[in-house]
Enzyme design. Sequence first.
Site, mmCIF file in Angstrom:
data_model
loop_
_atom_site.group_PDB
_atom_site.id
_atom_site.type_symbol
_atom_site.label_atom_id
_atom_site.label_comp_id
_atom_site.label_asym_id
_atom_site.label_seq_id
_atom_site.Cartn_x
_atom_site.Cartn_y
_atom_site.Cartn_z
ATOM 1 N N GLU A 12 0.812 -1.222 0.000
ATOM 2 C CA GLU A 12 0.000 0.000 0.000
ATOM 3 C C GLU A 12 0.849 1.277 0.000
ATOM 4 O O GLU A 12 0.366 2.330 -0.419
ATOM 5 C CB GLU A 12 -0.960 -0.015 1.194
ATOM 6 C CG GLU A 12 -2.061 -1.049 1.022
ATOM 7 C CD GLU A 12 -2.921 -1.229 2.257
ATOM 8 O OE1 GLU A 12 -4.113 -1.526 2.099
ATOM 9 O OE2 GLU A 12 -2.404 -1.105 3.388
ATOM 10 N N GLY A 87 -12.525 -3.940 1.169
ATOM 11 C CA GLY A 87 -13.596 -4.711 0.553
ATOM 12 C C GLY A 87 -14.832 -3.828 0.416
ATOM 13 O O GLY A 87 -15.133 -3.036 1.305
ATOM 14 N N GLU A 182 -8.105 -1.479 9.571
ATOM 15 C CA GLU A 182 -7.252 -0.512 10.283
ATOM 16 C C GLU A 182 -7.876 0.860 10.502
ATOM 17 O O GLU A 182 -7.558 1.543 11.489
ATOM 18 C CB GLU A 182 -5.914 -0.303 9.527
ATOM 19 C CG GLU A 182 -5.036 -1.527 9.395
ATOM 20 C CD GLU A 182 -5.440 -2.415 8.221
ATOM 21 O OE1 GLU A 182 -6.172 -1.938 7.323
ATOM 22 O OE2 GLU A 182 -5.048 -3.599 8.207
ATOM 23 N N ASP A 205 -11.787 -5.850 -3.483
ATOM 24 C CA ASP A 205 -12.637 -7.056 -3.521
ATOM 25 C C ASP A 205 -14.025 -6.685 -3.014
ATOM 26 O O ASP A 205 -14.236 -5.579 -2.535
ATOM 27 C CB ASP A 205 -12.031 -8.157 -2.631
ATOM 28 C CG ASP A 205 -11.875 -7.694 -1.189
ATOM 29 O OD1 ASP A 205 -10.802 -7.180 -0.844
ATOM 30 O OD2 ASP A 205 -12.857 -7.797 -0.419
HETATM 31 N N1 SAH Z 1 -2.862 -11.278 2.249
HETATM 32 C C1 SAH Z 1 -2.553 -10.814 3.598
HETATM 33 C C2 SAH Z 1 -3.812 -10.545 4.399
HETATM 34 C C3 SAH Z 1 -4.610 -9.386 3.849
HETATM 35 S S1 SAH Z 1 -5.822 -8.877 4.991
HETATM 36 C C4 SAH Z 1 -1.715 -11.870 4.292
HETATM 37 O O1 SAH Z 1 -1.692 -13.008 3.835
HETATM 38 O O2 SAH Z 1 -1.086 -11.539 5.308
HETATM 39 C C5 SAH Z 1 -6.621 -7.605 4.060
HETATM 40 C C6 SAH Z 1 -6.024 -6.219 4.118
HETATM 41 O O3 SAH Z 1 -6.670 -5.393 3.147
HETATM 42 C C7 SAH Z 1 -6.248 -5.489 5.433
HETATM 43 O O4 SAH Z 1 -5.184 -4.604 5.690
HETATM 44 C C8 SAH Z 1 -7.572 -4.740 5.214
HETATM 45 O O5 SAH Z 1 -7.514 -3.422 5.718
HETATM 46 C C9 SAH Z 1 -7.781 -4.693 3.716
HETATM 47 N N2 SAH Z 1 -8.970 -5.390 3.179
HETATM 48 C C10 SAH Z 1 -9.215 -5.538 1.853
HETATM 49 N N3 SAH Z 1 -10.331 -6.258 1.653
HETATM 50 C C11 SAH Z 1 -10.821 -6.599 2.874
HETATM 51 C C12 SAH Z 1 -11.936 -7.383 3.305
HETATM 52 N N4 SAH Z 1 -12.753 -7.970 2.425
HETATM 53 N N5 SAH Z 1 -12.130 -7.531 4.633
HETATM 54 C C13 SAH Z 1 -11.299 -6.954 5.521
HETATM 55 N N6 SAH Z 1 -10.213 -6.229 5.173
HETATM 56 C C14 SAH Z 1 -9.954 -6.047 3.860
#
Ligand code: SAH
Length: 242
Positions: A12, A87, A182, A205
């Site tokens: 990011e 999301g 966050e 997403d």
């Molecule tokens: N791929 C990472 C995990 C990503 S968690 C790993 O394997 O460690 C998702 C991150 O994107 C978080 O920082 C959150 O703020 C954001 N985010 C995007 N889509 C989200 C969703 N559907 N639900 C919750 N957070 C989401």
Amino acid sequence: MKIAIMGAMLEEVEPFLEAGEHEPLLKYFNKHSDVVYGGNLYHEAKYKNLDIVLGYSKIGKVNAALTAATMIEKFGAEKLLFTGVAGAVNPELKIGDLIAATQLCQHDLDITAFGHPHGYVPEGSVYVEPSRELLHIAKAVADEKDIELKGGIVATGDQFIADPERKEWIEKTFDADAIEMEGAAVAVICDAFDVPFFVLRAISDAADMDATFDFDEFLKHSSQVSSSFVLAMLDKMADGTQ
Ligand code: SAH
């Protein structure tokens, strides 16, 4: 004026720093110093007439709170701009669309057993609002550059939402437009320290069954979209203070 630029994941904030697919956005950064503090890497730099501290917190509310507090208390940030991905809950938000939080809440904070509403922050409120001035700057940038920028409620929790039922519950309970992990933590910290803040998210997403797949596919692109917009805000803020 010292401005914090914060993300949750390296991807990011990477567009500001590294030449990958794109040129680094802050290629005109004066050479920055790198500081490790509390297990996170912070970059200090000058951009035009602005002092910048930039870093990513790692995922989740606790990490985000630590980084926001560090940027304010250790690095002296006077404003904080969060950039990242989220999301979509509101079906009008499509992958790559930008949403600026107009209110933020914690969907997983639950002391309802004591009669409080879902998301109620003790001695606080359910929703925290970002700086109107920064929202105005964002709107001006969107208008000037003809970028569609939606405003809406961002719900934060320590859960990656990839479940239509949970998504629907969050939508109904908080009138949420987007979900992430966050923003509301950053909001509570900035509010406590009286530091104006702004949370921008590009959709990665739809928080549904395909969310993990879409997230991996669109993380980089959506991070770039959000970072570019924040850079345009920095340009406007630098002009405004010159
Ligand atoms: N791929 C990472 C995990 C990503 S968690 C790993 O394997 O460690 C998702 C991150 O994107 C978080 O920082 C959150 O703020 C954001 N985010 C995007 N889509 C989200 C969703 N559907 N639900 C919750 N957070 C989401």
